[in-house]
Structures are given as structure tokens and as C-alpha cells.
Design an enzyme around this catalytic site. Structure first.
Site, PDB file in Angstrom:
ATOM      1  N   GLY A 274       0.809  -1.203   0.000  1.00  0.00           N
ATOM      2  CA  GLY A 274       0.000   0.000   0.000  1.00  0.00           C
ATOM      3  C   GLY A 274       0.844   1.256   0.000  1.00  0.00           C
ATOM      4  O   GLY A 274       0.612   2.180  -0.780  1.00  0.00           O
ATOM      5  N   GLU A 311       1.698   5.972   7.618  1.00  0.00           N
ATOM      6  CA  GLU A 311       3.067   6.211   7.153  1.00  0.00           C
ATOM      7  C   GLU A 311       3.692   7.417   7.849  1.00  0.00           C
ATOM      8  O   GLU A 311       4.897   7.412   8.157  1.00  0.00           O
ATOM      9  CB  GLU A 311       3.085   6.402   5.636  1.00  0.00           C
ATOM     10  CG  GLU A 311       2.465   5.257   4.838  1.00  0.00           C
ATOM     11  CD  GLU A 311       3.014   3.890   5.207  1.00  0.00           C
ATOM     12  OE1 GLU A 311       4.210   3.779   5.542  1.00  0.00           O
ATOM     13  OE2 GLU A 311       2.238   2.910   5.160  1.00  0.00           O
TER      14      GLU A 311
END
Length: 867
Positions: A274, A311
Site C-alpha cells: 500500500g 506512514e
């Protein structure tokens, strides 16, 4: 020289630990790369590595695999020593043998090398989009060694100064800001970047090609830019807003400024996972960054925001403070997963993010119930071991345990401990005990005692809950044991002794909570005698499954509206798992399903889709075709009235909740139950959507395209394929691409399979599309035959992490014959990174067969009683 050779041979023979010697420490890298993906697939590089030698060394071992080393020298006190290069491909290293021994102290390595841009989305690889060619890195877990010679272990942190020579038209993005650009001959340039802080090699980033950059947005003084292929500028707004909001909240949570010199979000047109948290240059799949708010669905937006936040959380938790080695990967991933849901839930409470987490956590519970699960903390010996651990246990189970611990300690105490941990270990490497010490310092209590078993033991608790009347009122009796996918019969004396310290919180009536740190096998809790119901995992905050006694379960079914949405969702997940494992009978789940006929929350309806698909596709079909049809009829009877009342078409001003509810009802009635009227309506909307992408609510597109694919002929398939490559947004392209896996006509199935060998299906989606076809009962046998016949070609198009996704769904083939085929095929064609996934798949073959045998007669009886 002879003695050195003998020593290096011993090292090769004993090198099964796959760890580098500890006496050589890298301090800094100066890395130059010459690459132009437009011109050629070969790239060349030079790296100079400053070293600290803690003792005299006759050789230096570092990582390099599938690279050509053209020159290597060791510089000691100004003297250059040429090195012989001895490759050790089984260890993915090279051994450098200088002409003389190097004394303890400082030294430098200078290595010239070349490599080929890879085709498997690992290391430094080639990608293309709209006739343009690109080069990108993906180095986690252990693929920096496929990019340049390096010390490719997380604890080997160093500073990087990177420069790149490429074509004048190419943009170059790396971890740090550009320092200067030099013009070169023949239309080339060299881009020099400033030096990074201390980084592990897996966090190094490089992107080269014709890319465009958005105008920046700012969060706490940090400029955030989005880098993308040309023509996508208009799709950057949502991701930039999400990043700005999340970065500000994360900065305040950690109490430390963003730790890097810049922040670029890079939309990569072909990417294995991803996203990847490269320091200062975070790489994502395009679906997570390039978003048209007019055509995106709410689940797609929520997923994008959650991954962006995940992230960015890594910038502190993983990048600034990094696990010492891959066996503590969960220190990075579990925290970032929990943090993302927590931050986005506070930013957009109307999105009800913890319901989404409930679905993911249930998948982790499903996996962790297997004999072939693994603890969150798992010893890693090889690079394949490290890759295997990027799974639901590390991410979702780990996040659920973090959430449970945060709720137990209290948010403020937990945050205080996290801040101590981050500040104490910034730019360093840690193990789990470092986190426990920080949390214990903040909490003033033994934290490790509570969490130790959840981290170091495989599996999770089953908490049996029974209410008993007493002379003075009533009590709850709680008993813990390990939950097994094989059910109570799996308990043995050794397994039964497994214990956890469970921070148990139960709902006792609508407004009261009961709490108990359950450290023994059995405990009793007093409750009011007139308590109307008890739910055994309040707000679904604990990582365990509750097993309610029959009296308690009946009370819960009667009180469903009084439970929180997360609890109704959890009750469904738990009861279905209990039925599958044999702790409960099928007739305890089917009335629960029917009781939710008017359920207002889409997430609860979503939790019904998987069990209903199983009852129709696997259980009922294996019993007989007529039972399958009867089950479909029953599902339609339960949920069609709500769908018809809501209507098929969205209305102006409708809430997202209503739109999502409609989509789940259409999935249940038109896709799972295959009700004729609903399918006719879906087919009509599919035809309209193919002509006008704004004619259908985005939340309804997935089930409508599924019905359209199931009805497809050659013309429809061609239209889907064209849309999958030419539609203007990555979400639309992906919807059509994945819907190709729903076709039923045998010739069309073959056509879709053949596409997987071509560039019409991007490398990032090959394994996912094949997995979708294996889940399609009209395509699974043909798909398995195709996989076996075309394995050498397919294997080149499936990156290591994604192969596991394909192996995981092989039990959908059903039956002992296919179980043996799958086992023998992968024995002959081993995939080291999917070894555990194969063992889990073999176990699921057996579990599914046992469940079908046990439950099919029960389903037949239950349906016959409805008539």
C-alpha cells in the site's frame, strides 16, 4: 591468502544465521547512481562507506545480491587496498578480502557496481505509466542489498549523501532536499541531495522519471508536497489535506517536531504494497493519493486517510526510533496501525474508524486461531522470514494489543510513556523492553506483566462468560482458555495451561461497565441481580473472543439495539468464529443474522457478507444445490425489504451512512443472494455507469460492477478492460480491474487469466486478481490449472509479499484432492516468503472440510424448519 580463504569458507558453511558480523559499523554513505529509465534498464553506481572497525579485520562482509561489482577498495589511513570480491549468494552478501589486514579504527570502502532495473517491484525497479518510464525503490524489508552494496540491517544506521545522474527531463526525488543540480554533457544532469540524518538502509528512497510536484501545504511549518505522474495535479487535494491534518496531530502527540528536512508523498504507478514510510519521501500506490472527490467512495477515502496517517506516524515510530532487528517489526507496524486509526477517528469522528478496525482485527483473530500462527514477537533468521512477518498478526493483532494497553493504562499515561520512549531513543534502535520501561516509568506499574503473553505467545484467549444467581444477587463467572480454530477438541493439557493477563471490560446492562484484570483461569465478578444483559467485550477493546452462555446470548439477541455498533459488529464476528470452530452450533448464528434485518449501521451489515457468502458458496453448495438456493432465498427474504425501502438510487443530501447501508444491502441481496429483481436493477445501473461515471453513487459501484461482470459477455469484458486502463482516476481503474475477477463465462475466465501474463494487468495487481478468481466458484478450477501451467511466467509478475496473498486463498478450491495438489505444487515450486502462508492454507483446507461436514446437515434442518 590460503588461511583467509579457509576462514571465509567456514563463514559460508556456518552462515545460516544471515546476520552480519558486529565488528564493522557503517557511519556514512556517499552514494552516486547513474540511471535513465528511458534510455536503458541498466544503472551504474559508486558507493563510498565510512566505517568504524572495532577490531583488526582481514575481511569485510556486507550485503549485495544480483549486482555486478566492478571494483572494490578499502582505504585505511590514506592507503588504498584493492579487495578481492567473494560472493556469497546464499547469504545475499559479498566478502571483501583486502590485500592487507585493516587495523581497528576508521576506514572507508569504495565500491563500483552496476545493476538492472528490476521487474518485480523490489529493490530498484522499473515502472511505466502513460508511455513514460520510471525507476523507483522499494527496499523494505531486506532489498536495499538489491539496489546497492550496503549493511542492510535495521541497526546499521548511517547518514546518506545521495547524488543521481540522469536525463535532463527527469525529476529525481530522494529522502532529503536537493542541494544543487549540475548540468552534464549530452542532455544529462546530476542532482545532489543534502545529507540525511541517521537512517536504516530500508528507508532510503529514490524516484526517477518525468514527475510533477504539487504546490506545498504546511503543517507546523513543514512543507508537504505530492509528487505524481503528469496530468494528476487536480487529484491531489484530499491527500494533501489529510497529510496536513494528520502531521499536525502527530507532532502534538509525540511532543517532538517532524524529524526530517522535507516531506514528499510520492504516487507510484506500480507498487507492491500500500505504502512505504521512506524518511522524507513516502511512497504510495496511486489509489491512496490521487483522489477525485466526485467519484471516490467513502471507504476509499477512509482507507487513504488511514494509510497516509500510518506512514506519517512511522516518521517517529519506526524511522526516528527503529527496531533493532526484524523480529521486533511489530514495534514499528503495530503502533503505526493503532495510531492511524486513533488520529483519523479524532479528526473525522463521523467516519467511525474503529468499526473499520473491527473488521481488520477480526481477520487477525481468524488467522491467530490457527495452529500455524506465530507470536507478535517472532524470531527472524532469513530475509524470507522478515517478509513473512508483514501480516495480520504483526499489524492488526499488534495494533489491537496496543489499543488494549492504552485503554488499560489510560490515554494520558500511555502518551507520556510513548514520549519518554521516543525522546530517549531518537535516532537509535530498540527492543520491546525499551518500550515497556518507558511505559512503566509513566504508569508507575508493571506494564510488561499485562502485555507479555499477548506479545510472546501465539494465539489469544477465549473468555467464557456465564451469569449465575447468588444469595445476595448475581455474579459473572469468567473462564479463559486458548481459542483454537479446531475448537474445544484442540485443548490438551499443555495448551490448556496457556494463560494471559486479560484487561477484561464487560458491558453490564446498557450503561454500566465491569472491569477485571483476569490473570487466572477463572474469576468471579458481582453484578446487580436485575442486569438485563451482559456483553463480554465492551466497545470491542480487548483482543479475545467472548463465548456467552446460552442464556446470555439469547438476552443479547433481544437487546441488540442497546449495544454499541462496535459491539453488534463484534458479536457477529465472534459468534460466526465460534460456530466455525465448533464452540457453538450454527443455529446460534442464523437467528442473530435474521434479527439484524433492519440494522441501520452499514458496518454491521458488512460483517454479515462473509458468513452469508460462505453459507451460500461453500456450505450450502457442498450439501446440495437446492440447499444453496434455499439459503439464497432466505437471505433475500431477510434483507430485500430493507433494500427496497431504501431504494436503489441515492438521493440528494443523503448521509454517507445511508449510502453505505444501501451498498451493503445490495451486496447481500443482489450479489450473495442473487435475487432476480435486485440483479436486474444492478444490471441496469451497470449499463448506465459504463456510459456515465457520475450516474451512480460511488459507494454502490463495486457490487454493481460485480453483477455486471457475472452477466458479462465479450463486449462487456472489453468495456471493463478498456476502463481499467483508461479511466481518469486510479480508483475507477482498479474497480474495473478487480471486477474482471467476477466473470463467470468459461471463455471470459480464460481471457482474464491470459491478461495476467500481459502488461494490461499491472504487476502490483496480478496476485490480487488471481486471488479474486480463485474465490470465484465459476473460475477457481480453471484459475488453479492456469497457475500451475503458467507458474514460471506468473512468478516473475508476483512480488514476494503478494505471492502470500495468492497462497492464502487456495483453500477456496475445496476438497482433499486440491489440498494435496496445492501442497505438492508448492513443494516442487517453493516460495520461501510464503512458507507460513502455505502451512496456514493447508490447515484451512482441513478446517473448512470439517466445518462443512459438521454444519451442512444443521443448515438443511434449520432451513427446512423455516418452510
Amino acid at each position: 591468502k590460503a588461511s583467509t580463504r579457509k576462514a571465509s569458507t567456514r563463514k559460508k558453511d556456518a552462515g545460516l544465521a544471515f546476520r552480519l558480523p558486529s565488528h564493522v559499523k557503517p557511519l556514512a554513505y556517499r552514494l552516486h547512481i547513474e540511471v535513465d529509465p528511458y534510455v536503458e534498464s541498466v544503472y551504474r553506481g559508486e558507493v563510498e562507506i565510512d566505517l568504524q572497525l572495532s577490531r583488526r579485520a582481514s575481511d569485510i562482509e556486507l550485503h549485495a545480491v544480483e549486482l555486478a561489482i566492478t571494483r572494490a577498495t578499502l582505504v585505511v589511513a590514506g592507503t588504498e587496498l584493492a579487495c578481492e570480491v567473494e560472493p556469497h549468494p546464499h547469504r545475499e552478501t559479498i566478502l571483501l578480502l583486502p590485500k592487507a589486514k585493516a587495523p581497528a579504527g576508521l576506514a572507508s570502502l569504495r565500491i563500483a557496481f552496476s545493476g538492472t532495473l528490476r521487474s518485480d517491484l523490489r529493490g530498484f525497479y522499473a515502472a511505466s505509466a502513460k508511455a513514460r518510464k520510471y525507476a523507483f525503490t522499494q527496499l523494505e524489508a531486506a532489498d536495499a542489498r538489491r539496489f546497492f552494496p550496503c549493511f542492510d540491517e535495521p541497526a546499521c544506521k548511517a547518514r546518506f549523501t545521495i547524488s543521481v545522474t540522469t536525463g535532463e527531463a527527469n525529476t529525481v526525488v530522494s529522502n532529503n532536499p536537493v542541494q544543487r543540480v549540475e548540468s552534464c554533457e549530452a542532455g544529462r544532469k546530476t542532482v545532489h541531495f543534502t545529507q540525511t540524518p541517521l537512517l536504516s538502509t530500508y528507508l532510503v528512497a529514490l524516484a526517477v522519471g518525468e514527475l510533477e510536484t504539487s504546490e506545498p501545504v504546511f503543517a507546523d511549518g513543514v512543507a508537504i508536497r505530492l509528487v505524481h505522474v503528469p496530468g494528476s495535479q487536480h487529484l491531489t487535494g484530499f491527500a494533501l489535506d489529510a497529510a496536513r491534518e494528520c502531521l499536525g496531530r502527530l507532532t502534538r502527540y509525540f511532543g517532538l517536531p517532524y524529524p526530517y528536512a522535507k516531506l514528499d508523498l510520492v504516487a507510484v504507478p506500480d507498487f507492491e504494497i500500500g505504502a512505504m514510510e521512506n524518511a522524507g519521501a513516502v511512497f504510495f500506490r496511486e489509489t491512496l493519493l490521487l483522489i477525485d472527490e466526485a467519484t471516490v467512495s467513502l471507504p476509499e477515502k477512509k482507507r487513504a486517510a488511514e494509510v497516509i496517517c500510518h506512514e506519517l506516524a512511522h516518521m517517529w515510530y519506526g524511522n526516528l526510533v527503529t527496531m533493532r532487528f526484524w523480529d521486533d517489526l511489530w514495534l514499528n507496524e503495530a503502533f503505526a496501525t493503532w495510531m492511524a486509526f486513533d488520529v483519523v477517528a479524532k479528526w473525522r469522528p463521523e467516519w467511525k474508524m474503529w468499526n473499520d478496525f473491527g473488521h481488520s482485527r477480526n481477520s487477525a483473530l481468524h488467522l491467530d486461531a490457527l495452529d500455524n500462527t506465530h507470536p507478535i514477537y517472532t524470531e527472524v533468521r532469513t530475509p524470507a522470514d522478515a517478509t513473512e512477518n508483514f501480516d495480520l498478526i504483526t499489524y492488526e493483532k499488534g495494533a489491537a494489543v496496543v489499543r488494549m494497553l492504552e485503554r488499560y493504562l489510560g490515554p494520558g499515561t500511555f502518551q507520556k510513556g510513548v514520549r519518554i520512549y521516543i525522546k530517549r531513543h531518537r535516532e537509535g534502535n530498540t527492543v520491546a523492553k525499551d518500550l515497556w520501561r518507558a511505559l512503566e516509568e509513566a504508569a508507575g506499574q508493571d506494564v510488561e506483566r499485562v502485555v507479555h503473553a499477548f506479545i510472546t505467545q501465539p494465539g489469544f484467549p477465549l473468555i467464557r462468560i456465564e451469569r449465575r444467581d447468588t444469595k445476595s444477587g448475581a455474579e459473572l463467572v469468567l473462564e479463559q482458555e486458548r481459542f483454537h480454530a479446531r475448537g474445544p477438541r484442540a485443548q490438551s493439557k499443555s495448551k490448556a495451561s496457556q494463560r494471559w493477563a486479560v484487561p477484561w471490560v464487560g458491558r453490564v446492562g446498557e450503561r454500566k461497565l465491569a472491569r477485571q484484570l483476569l490473570t487466572t483461569q477463572r474469576a468471579r465478578i458481582e453484578i446487580p441481580k436485575n442486569t438485563p444483559f451482559v456483553y463480554g467485550n465492551a466497545d470491542e477493546g480487548g483482543f479475545f473472543r467472548p463465548l456467552h452462555a446460552p442464556r446470555e446470548l439469547r438476552a443479547l439477541v433481544s437487546a441488540l439495539p442497546k449495544l454499541a455498533t462496535s459491539e453488534r459488529l463484534g458479536l457477529l464476528h465472534h459468534q460466526w468464529a465460534l460456530v466455525r470452530a465448533g464452540y457453538a452450533e450454527l443455529d446460534t448464528f442464523l437467528p442473530l443474522m435474521a434479527a439484524l434485518c433492519a440494522e441501520p449501521e452499514p458496518d454491521v451489515l458488512r460483517a454479515l457478507v462473509g458468513p452469508c457468502e460462505w453459507l451460500v458458496d461453500d456450505l450450502a453448495e457442498s450439501a446440495s444445490a437446492d440447499i444453496g438456493k434455499a439459503m439464497q432465498t432466505h437471505i433475500a427474504q431477510v434483507f430485500a425489504p430493507a433494500m427496497e425501502q431504501l431504494g436503489f438510487d441515492a438521493r440528494a443530501g443523503e448521509s454517507d451512512e445511508i449510502r453505505l447501508r444501501r451498498a451493503e444491502l445490495v451486496t447481500l441481496v443482489a450479489v450473495v443472494a442473487e435475487a432476480e429483481s435486485a440483479r436486474e436493477q444492478a444490471e441496469a445501473r451497470c449499463q448506465s455507469y459504463l456510459k456515465d461515471r457520475l450516474s451512480l453513487d460511488a459507494n454502490l459501484v463495486t457490487p454493481v460492477l460485480a453483477v455486471g461482470a457475472q452477466n458479462a459477455g465479450a463486449a462487456r469484458l472489453s468495456a471493463y478492460l478498456e476502463a481499467s486502463t483508461s479511466d481518469p482516476t486510479p480508483q475507477e481503474r482498479r474497480r474495473f480491474r478487480m471486477a474482471l475477477g467476477d466473470v463467470r463465462d468459461a471463455k471470459l475466465v480464460d481471457s482474464v487469466l491470459r491478461l495476467c501474463l500481459t502488461d494490461r494487468i499491472p504487476t502490483q495487481d496480478v496476485a490480487l486478481l488471481l486471488a479474486r478468481l480463485l474465490s470465484n466458484r465459476h473460475a477457481r478450477v480453471a484459475t488453479w490449472g492456469f497457475i500451475k501451467a503458467e507458474w514460471p511466467s506468473l512468478r516473475e509478475r508476483m512480488p514476494a509479499m503478494l505471492v502470500s496473498r495468492l497462497v492464502e486463498v487456495t483453500p477456496r478450491l475445496r476438497g482433499e484432492t486440491y489440498r494435496k495438489e496445492v501442497a505438492s505444487f508448492f513443494a516442487a515450486n517453493p516460495v520461501p516468503s510464503a512458507a507460513r502462508a502455505l502451512r496456514q492454507a493447508q490447515e484451512r483446507f482441513r478446517l473448512d472440510a470439517a466445518f462443512r461436514k459438521r454444519a451442512a446437515p444443521a443448515l438443511r434442518r434449520w432451513l427446512s424448519e423455516l418452510r
